[in-house]
Design a protein around this motif. Sequence first.
Motif, PDB file in Angstrom:
ATOM      1  N   LYS A  22       0.830  -1.208   0.000  1.00  0.00           N
ATOM      2  CA  LYS A  22       0.000   0.000   0.000  1.00  0.00           C
ATOM      3  C   LYS A  22       0.866   1.260   0.000  1.00  0.00           C
ATOM      4  CE  LYS A  22      -3.896  -2.220   2.367  1.00  0.00           C
ATOM      5  NZ  LYS A  22      -4.703  -2.269   3.620  1.00  0.00           N
ATOM      6  N   GLU A  57       1.338   6.182  -7.501  1.00  0.00           N
ATOM      7  CA  GLU A  57      -0.011   6.443  -8.000  1.00  0.00           C
ATOM      8  C   GLU A  57       0.027   7.446  -9.157  1.00  0.00           C
ATOM      9  OE1 GLU A  57      -4.410   7.489  -6.108  1.00  0.00           O
ATOM     10  OE2 GLU A  57      -2.590   7.978  -4.998  1.00  0.00           O
ATOM     11  N   TYR A  81       2.294   1.672  -3.545  1.00  0.00           N
ATOM     12  CA  TYR A  81       1.298   2.093  -4.536  1.00  0.00           C
ATOM     13  C   TYR A  81       0.907   3.558  -4.356  1.00  0.00           C
ATOM     14  CZ  TYR A  81       0.921  -2.865  -5.592  1.00  0.00           C
ATOM     15  OH  TYR A  81       1.203  -4.150  -5.955  1.00  0.00           O
ATOM     16  N   LYS A 115       4.059  -2.827 -10.765  1.00  0.00           N
ATOM     17  CA  LYS A 115       3.294  -2.221 -11.859  1.00  0.00           C
ATOM     18  C   LYS A 115       4.214  -1.634 -12.927  1.00  0.00           C
ATOM     19  CE  LYS A 115      -0.688  -1.041  -8.913  1.00  0.00           C
ATOM     20  NZ  LYS A 115      -1.614  -2.053  -9.445  1.00  0.00           N
TER      21      LYS A 115
END
Length: 334
Positions: A21, A28, A24, A121
């Motif tokens: 978390k 973002e 990310y 990602k």
Amino acid sequence: MIEDIKEIKKDAKEKDEKSFKQYYKIVENKRVVSDFTEYNPLHKGHKYALDKGREKGFFVSVLPGPLERSGRGIPYLFNRYIRARMAIAAGANLVVEGPPMGLLGSGQYMLCLIKLFYHLKAEIIPRGYIPDPTMEKVINCINRGYHIIVKPFKIMCAETKEILGERLEIDNYVIASMSQTIYKLKPILNYEPKFLFIRRLEGISGTKIREAILKGKFELVKDMLPESTLKILEELKREGLENYILKRDTERILETANNYDLYKYLPNHVAELLEKNRPYNSLEEIKKVIPKGFSRHFKERILTRLEARIEKEIIKKYIENYPAKIKIIGHAST
């Protein structure tokens, strides 16, 4: 090393969801560009690839971390926190800890790496390559949206079955192996990053750089190193370079080789030979008994297994659970 061993065993059993978390939140709305490099140390070739990658987005360097042993199975010059400093100083936006390169087999390492890229990602993976006819075919195949399969003396396209060549240089082989692992994991991860192929700079020798650093004679290789790396090296030299150079734990290796059940840690045929020829008084005695492997660094990697003393079953669970966390070890904003 002891703390790293404890962490690997912990990561084989549980995940740190909070770390995902946190990561990310940082990336973002960013286009993540990520590559893995040992930065042992970071030289102008690494800097060139990093700069090219940064043109495409937010650059996340994956730095092999735990145990501080390279793909050759030997200790890095400096720990991952110093190497992360070099990456940030050279322009990386973020540095995260990768899997333990010296402990895992090449296939195991690549599996963990692709799983990490997926969780990071990473949309683009920059990779340096050495030009040759087979590699040009590999690049063309990947750029068409296909994948590579690597077999002994056969490099082929997974989708068309076209034979592209027989063998590849090590840097090029890594790219092919990454493509193959992405292909194998596609049904599970549905992950299809884009490669950014960067022709490797000539005239840079990691071996010569490391030799010069060990002698404390950075001027011999200053043309191969960016100013940011030279600055960090000079700082370490002023503080006492010998205090930062990593070394093997010879006593621990001998203790393992002489007193432990080696079948828990090593391939069975290697464990059998080593146990049969006990006792050992030096690392050279151990290396003489270890048989040759597929990799020319096989003996050094076996020494790392003896040094780490982590059971094969735990390594298996570690890979299955990987990544247990996203561990940030360098950030440009801090």
